[in-house]
Write a protein that holds these residues in place. Structure first.
Motif, PDB file in Angstrom:
ATOM      1  N   MET A   1      72.787 -17.372  94.130  1.00 21.30           N
ATOM      2  CA  MET A   1      71.366 -17.645  93.973  1.00 21.30           C
ATOM      3  C   MET A   1      70.990 -18.702  95.005  1.00 21.30           C
ATOM      4  O   MET A   1      71.552 -19.783  95.025  1.00 21.30           O
ATOM      5  N   GLU A   2      70.069 -18.373  95.846  1.00 20.56           N
ATOM      6  CA  GLU A   2      69.618 -19.317  96.866  1.00 20.56           C
ATOM      7  C   GLU A   2      68.257 -19.871  96.459  1.00 20.56           C
ATOM      8  O   GLU A   2      67.383 -19.149  96.038  1.00 20.56           O
ATOM      9  N   SER A   3      68.091 -21.154  96.580  1.00 24.49           N
ATOM     10  CA  SER A   3      66.838 -21.793  96.209  1.00 24.49           C
ATOM     11  C   SER A   3      66.830 -23.186  96.831  1.00 24.49           C
ATOM     12  O   SER A   3      67.839 -23.670  97.307  1.00 24.49           O
ATOM     13  N   ASN A   4      65.670 -23.814  96.829  1.00 27.03           N
ATOM     14  CA  ASN A   4      65.598 -25.210  97.240  1.00 27.03           C
ATOM     15  C   ASN A   4      65.837 -26.050  96.001  1.00 27.03           C
ATOM     16  O   ASN A   4      64.974 -26.145  95.136  1.00 27.03           O
ATOM     17  N   PHE A   5      67.013 -26.623  95.893  1.00 25.02           N
ATOM     18  CA  PHE A   5      67.393 -27.363  94.713  1.00 25.02           C
ATOM     19  C   PHE A   5      66.895 -28.797  94.767  1.00 25.02           C
ATOM     20  O   PHE A   5      66.850 -29.415  95.825  1.00 25.02           O
ATOM     21  N   HIS A   6      66.568 -29.331  93.621  1.00 25.35           N
ATOM     22  CA  HIS A   6      66.228 -30.739  93.481  1.00 25.35           C
ATOM     23  C   HIS A   6      67.479 -31.552  93.806  1.00 25.35           C
ATOM     24  O   HIS A   6      68.602 -31.134  93.513  1.00 25.35           O
ATOM     25  N   ARG A   7      67.312 -32.709  94.381  1.00 27.98           N
ATOM     26  CA  ARG A   7      68.462 -33.537  94.800  1.00 27.98           C
ATOM     27  C   ARG A   7      69.386 -33.890  93.642  1.00 27.98           C
ATOM     28  O   ARG A   7      70.576 -34.112  93.831  1.00 27.98           O
ATOM     29  N   ASP A   8      68.870 -33.926  92.404  1.00 26.66           N
ATOM     30  CA  ASP A   8      69.715 -34.242  91.249  1.00 26.66           C
ATOM     31  C   ASP A   8      70.757 -33.147  90.997  1.00 26.66           C
ATOM     32  O   ASP A   8      71.759 -33.389  90.321  1.00 26.66           O
ATOM     33  N   ASP A  21      78.293 -17.953  91.869  1.00 26.13           N
ATOM     34  CA  ASP A  21      78.204 -16.862  90.904  1.00 26.13           C
ATOM     35  C   ASP A  21      77.115 -15.885  91.344  1.00 26.13           C
ATOM     36  O   ASP A  21      75.928 -16.142  91.151  1.00 26.13           O
ATOM     37  N   ILE A  22      77.510 -14.751  91.921  1.00 26.76           N
ATOM     38  CA  ILE A  22      76.535 -13.791  92.440  1.00 26.76           C
ATOM     39  C   ILE A  22      75.820 -13.022  91.332  1.00 26.76           C
ATOM     40  O   ILE A  22      74.843 -12.332  91.585  1.00 26.76           O
ATOM     41  N   SER A  23      76.292 -13.146  90.086  1.00 30.59           N
ATOM     42  CA  SER A  23      75.657 -12.433  88.980  1.00 30.59           C
ATOM     43  C   SER A  23      74.457 -13.185  88.402  1.00 30.59           C
ATOM     44  O   SER A  23      73.729 -12.645  87.577  1.00 30.59           O
ATOM     45  N   ILE A  24      74.219 -14.417  88.841  1.00 36.60           N
ATOM     46  CA  ILE A  24      73.086 -15.212  88.353  1.00 36.60           C
ATOM     47  C   ILE A  24      71.789 -14.678  88.953  1.00 36.60           C
ATOM     48  O   ILE A  24      71.708 -14.410  90.140  1.00 36.60           O
ATOM     49  N   VAL A  25      70.786 -14.534  88.102  1.00 38.40           N
ATOM     50  CA  VAL A  25      69.459 -14.106  88.532  1.00 38.40           C
ATOM     51  C   VAL A  25      68.484 -15.218  88.163  1.00 38.40           C
ATOM     52  O   VAL A  25      68.328 -15.554  86.982  1.00 38.40           O
ATOM     53  N   GLU A  26      67.858 -15.812  89.175  1.00 36.35           N
ATOM     54  CA  GLU A  26      66.909 -16.886  88.905  1.00 36.35           C
ATOM     55  C   GLU A  26      65.686 -16.322  88.189  1.00 36.35           C
ATOM     56  O   GLU A  26      65.168 -15.274  88.539  1.00 36.35           O
ATOM     57  N   ALA A  57      61.610 -38.105  82.410  1.00 38.36           N
ATOM     58  CA  ALA A  57      62.124 -37.296  81.304  1.00 38.36           C
ATOM     59  C   ALA A  57      62.885 -36.084  81.869  1.00 38.36           C
ATOM     60  O   ALA A  57      64.024 -36.233  82.287  1.00 38.36           O
ATOM     61  N   ILE A  58      62.271 -34.894  81.875  1.00 35.47           N
ATOM     62  CA  ILE A  58      62.898 -33.748  82.529  1.00 35.47           C
ATOM     63  C   ILE A  58      62.449 -33.784  83.982  1.00 35.47           C
ATOM     64  O   ILE A  58      61.335 -33.408  84.313  1.00 35.47           O
ATOM     65  N   ARG A  59      63.336 -34.287  84.845  1.00 38.40           N
ATOM     66  CA  ARG A  59      62.989 -34.526  86.241  1.00 38.40           C
ATOM     67  C   ARG A  59      62.983 -33.253  87.074  1.00 38.40           C
ATOM     68  O   ARG A  59      62.243 -33.147  88.048  1.00 38.40           O
ATOM     69  N   ALA A  60      63.827 -32.290  86.698  1.00 41.99           N
ATOM     70  CA  ALA A  60      63.894 -31.016  87.416  1.00 41.99           C
ATOM     71  C   ALA A  60      64.524 -29.985  86.502  1.00 41.99           C
ATOM     72  O   ALA A  60      65.284 -30.330  85.595  1.00 41.99           O
ATOM     73  N   GLN A  61      64.201 -28.708  86.754  1.00 42.50           N
ATOM     74  CA  GLN A  61      64.695 -27.627  85.904  1.00 42.50           C
ATOM     75  C   GLN A  61      64.859 -26.362  86.733  1.00 42.50           C
ATOM     76  O   GLN A  61      64.003 -26.035  87.550  1.00 42.50           O
ATOM     77  N   ILE A  62      65.966 -25.655  86.510  1.00 40.28           N
ATOM     78  CA  ILE A  62      66.197 -24.338  87.089  1.00 40.28           C
ATOM     79  C   ILE A  62      66.499 -23.406  85.922  1.00 40.28           C
ATOM     80  O   ILE A  62      67.347 -23.702  85.081  1.00 40.28           O
ATOM     81  N   ASN A  63      65.802 -22.274  85.853  1.00 40.03           N
ATOM     82  CA  ASN A  63      66.017 -21.274  84.812  1.00 40.03           C
ATOM     83  C   ASN A  63      66.708 -20.071  85.431  1.00 40.03           C
ATOM     84  O   ASN A  63      66.329 -19.628  86.512  1.00 40.03           O
ATOM     85  N   PHE A  64      67.699 -19.522  84.733  1.00 39.73           N
ATOM     86  CA  PHE A  64      68.352 -18.318  85.224  1.00 39.73           C
ATOM     87  C   PHE A  64      68.983 -17.529  84.084  1.00 39.73           C
ATOM     88  O   PHE A  64      69.173 -18.042  82.991  1.00 39.73           O
TER      89      PHE A  64
END
Length: 184
Positions: A1-8, A21-26, A57-64
Motif C-alpha cells: 500500500m503506497e500512501s503519504n504517511f504521517h511522520r508518526d 503486505d501486498i494484500s492490504i487495501v487502503e 488526541a488522534i493525530r493521524a489515522q490510516i484505515n485499511f
C-alpha cells in the motif's frame, strides 16, 4: 500500500505492516471536518470530528482492510485502523483513558457491522471490553475488527487494540442491531 504517511507512522513496524503486505487495501478516510459526503450524510459524529481529531488526541489515522487470520471470522477480511495517539486522550499521564479504548473499539466494531449488514447505522446493543495492558501515549496502535456472526438484523463483531509487537492491549465483542426498515 503506497500512501503519504504521517511522520508518526515512520516506525519500523508501521512501515513493515503498510509496505510489505501486498494484500492490504487502503480504505479512503472520510475527512473528519466534512459532513457533506454521501457516507457522512445524516451522521454528526462530533465526538470524533470536534473532540478527537486534533493534534493532541488522534493525530493521524490510516484505515485499511486485509485478509483475516481469525478462525471465528465469517468474512474473509478484517478492518483496521492505524492510529497515532497524543496525550489529549490520557486518563493517567502517559496512558490512554479506558473510556477512549472502549470508544475506539465501539467505532471499529460498528464500522464492521455496518459493512457486513449493509445498514447505514446499526446500533450497539451490547459490548464487552477486556482491558489487558495500558495504551501508552503518545504512541501508535493497530486496531483490528472482524465479524463473527450474523442472524437477521443482528451482527456480532470482535475487535482488538494491539501495540507494534502484536501485544493485546484491549479487546471487545459487540452485538449490533440494524434499524427496522420503515414500511411505506
Amino acid at each position: 500500500m503506497e500512501s503519504n504517511f504521517h511522520r508518526d507512522f515512520d516506525l519500523p513496524w508501521c512501515k513493515n505492516l503498510l509496505r510489505s503486505d501486498i494484500s492490504i487495501v487502503e480504505v479512503p478516510f472520510q475527512h473528519p471536518l466534512r459532513n457533506d459526503t454521501p457516507l457522512n450524510k445524516g451522521v454528526s459524529n462530533t465526538m470524533f470530528r470536534q473532540t478527537l481529531y486534533t493534534p493532541d488526541a488522534i493525530r493521524a489515522q490510516i484505515n485499511f482492510k486485509r485478509p483475516t487470520t481469525e478462525a471465528d471470522s465469517i468474512i474473509p477480511w478484517e478492518y483496521c485502523y492505524l492510529l497515532s495517539l497524543g496525550s489529549g486522550i490520557d486518563g493517567k499521564a502517559g496512558r490512554a483513558h479506558g473510556g477512549f479504548n472502549a470508544l475506539i473499539l465501539d467505532q471499529m466494531t460498528g464500522t464492521v457491522a455496518s459493512m457486513v449488514s449493509g445498514s447505514f447505522a446499526p446500533a450497539t446493543a451490547t459490548m464487552t471490553v477486556d482491558y489487558k495492558a495500558p495504551i501508552d501515549t503518545p504512541g501508535v496502535v493497530l486496531c483490528r475488527s472482524w465479524a463473527v456472526e450474523r442472524q437477521g438484523r443482528k451482527t456480532w463483531v470482535k475487535a482488538r487494540i494491539e501495540d507494534g509487537r502484536g501485544n493485546l492491549l484491549a479487546s471487545a465483542k459487540s452485538l449490533f442491531v440494524d434499524p427496522r426498515l420503515e414500511r411505506i
